[in-house]
Structures are given as C-alpha cells and as structure tokens.
Design a protein around this motif. Structure first.
Motif, short mmCIF file in Angstrom:
data_model
loop_
_atom_site.label_atom_id
_atom_site.label_comp_id
_atom_site.label_asym_id
_atom_site.label_seq_id
_atom_site.Cartn_x
_atom_site.Cartn_y
_atom_site.Cartn_z
N GLY A 90 8.09 12.99 109.95
CA GLY A 90 7.89 14.22 109.20
C GLY A 90 7.89 14.07 107.69
O GLY A 90 7.54 15.02 106.98
N ILE A 91 8.24 12.92 107.16
CA ILE A 91 8.28 12.73 105.70
C ILE A 91 6.89 12.97 105.10
O ILE A 91 6.76 13.60 104.05
N ALA A 92 5.85 12.51 105.76
CA ALA A 92 4.49 12.67 105.25
C ALA A 92 4.08 14.13 105.12
O ALA A 92 3.20 14.46 104.32
N LEU A 94 6.18 16.64 104.23
CA LEU A 94 7.02 17.37 103.28
C LEU A 94 6.28 17.61 101.96
O LEU A 94 5.40 16.83 101.57
N ASP A 95 6.64 18.68 101.30
CA ASP A 95 6.07 19.01 99.99
C ASP A 95 6.88 18.29 98.91
O ASP A 95 7.67 18.90 98.18
N ILE A 96 6.68 16.96 98.86
CA ILE A 96 7.36 16.10 97.88
C ILE A 96 6.30 15.24 97.20
O ILE A 96 5.14 15.22 97.61
N ALA A 97 6.71 14.53 96.16
CA ALA A 97 5.78 13.69 95.41
C ALA A 97 5.09 12.68 96.33
O ALA A 97 5.73 12.08 97.20
N ASP A 98 3.79 12.50 96.13
CA ASP A 98 3.04 11.54 96.93
C ASP A 98 3.57 10.12 96.78
O ASP A 98 3.52 9.34 97.72
N LYS A 102 4.40 7.49 99.78
CA LYS A 102 3.83 6.14 99.78
C LYS A 102 4.94 5.09 99.87
O LYS A 102 4.85 4.14 100.64
N ASP A 103 6.00 5.27 99.06
CA ASP A 103 7.13 4.33 99.10
C ASP A 103 7.73 4.26 100.50
O ASP A 103 8.05 3.18 100.99
N LEU A 116 14.55 5.51 102.44
CA LEU A 116 13.81 6.26 101.44
C LEU A 116 14.78 6.42 100.28
O LEU A 116 15.78 7.14 100.39
N ILE A 117 14.51 5.71 99.20
CA ILE A 117 15.45 5.64 98.08
C ILE A 117 14.83 6.29 96.85
O ILE A 117 13.72 5.97 96.46
N LEU A 118 15.58 7.21 96.27
CA LEU A 118 15.12 7.94 95.09
C LEU A 118 16.06 7.65 93.93
O LEU A 118 17.28 7.76 94.07
#
Length: 140
Positions: A90-92, A94-98, A102-103, A116-118
């Motif tokens: 489901g990450i793909a 989500l309304d988050i930065a592309d 990609k990461d 998934l590291i931010l």
C-alpha cells in the motif's frame, strides 16, 4: 559523514537535550511529536538506551504494535518504518512524495522486513511521516 547523536547512556533525551542537538530541525521534531501524541493516531513515544547500538532510540507504538523507530542525527531526526512484502504493497498508493515511494521500491530487505527510512529536518516533511504512520497503524 553523518553523526548519530544521543550516545551517552547517562544523558536522557529530554526536550532541552533534543533542542540542543537538533538545532534548526527541532521545530520539525516538536511538530511531529505533538502530532503523533494528539491526532487520531495516537502513538506513544518511548525513549530507551540500547546497548547493542550504543544509542538512545525512540519507539513509536500503538497499543502493542511498533509503528516506527526514531533516532537523532546531526541536523535531522530519522524515522524508520519496517514493512513485509505483504504490508508494504500500500505504500505506492499513499499520498506521499514520489521520492519516498521510489526509495521504498528500491530498498533492500533486512531479513523479511523492508525499511522505509525518512530523514526529517523540515516541517514540510512531517505530513508524509504522519501519513505513513497512519497507514502502518491501520495494518493488521
């Protein structure tokens, strides 16, 4: 080279300590901490010193489920989420930065988990972190 902070077992990461080590990114941390504590999430933040990594880490959890891990670095704080192949699908959507999508798609598995590291240094990034946290909280 990036330096992880909060390595002294005897210095608890209080608000004053975090303000000092995070500098300009403390406002983003404060916004994030307030949001996870008071929103529909809600996520409990628990600081512990881990001898294996020789540093303080903050576990963000909801009930018994770990949502993320937070560490403090030079000029930013890092939020690490871990997903399985099944839960990461489901990450793909989500309304988050592309760039985050990609990461995640290119991330190398750590055992059965996909990280998934931010790296958060600005308030503008907090929205994406909260969306991922909400998604992770909703997983079964």
């Amino acid at each position: 080279m990036e330096t992880q902070f909060l390595r002294d077992e005897n210095i608890f990461p209080s608000t004053e300590v975090l303000k000092q080590v995070l500098g300009a990114s403390f406002s983003a941390f404060e916004m994030f901490a307030n949001a996870v504590a008071t929103t529909a999430l809600p996520v409990d933040l628990e600081w512990n010193y881990y001898k294996d990594g020789k540093s303080w880490l903050c576990k963000g959890s909801h009930k018994k489920k770990t949502i993320f891990w937070l560490s403090v670095w030079d000029k930013f704080f890092q939020i690490s989420f871990f997903f399985t192949e099944k839960t990461g699908v489901g990450i793909a959507d989500l309304d988050i930065a592309d760039s985050l999508k990609k990461d995640f798609a290119q991330a190398k598995n750590k055992g059965k988990l996909i990280p998934l590291i931010l790296r958060v240094s600005d308030k503008k990034q907090v929205g994406d972190v909260l969306k991922i946290a909400e998604y992770k909280k909703g997983l079964k």
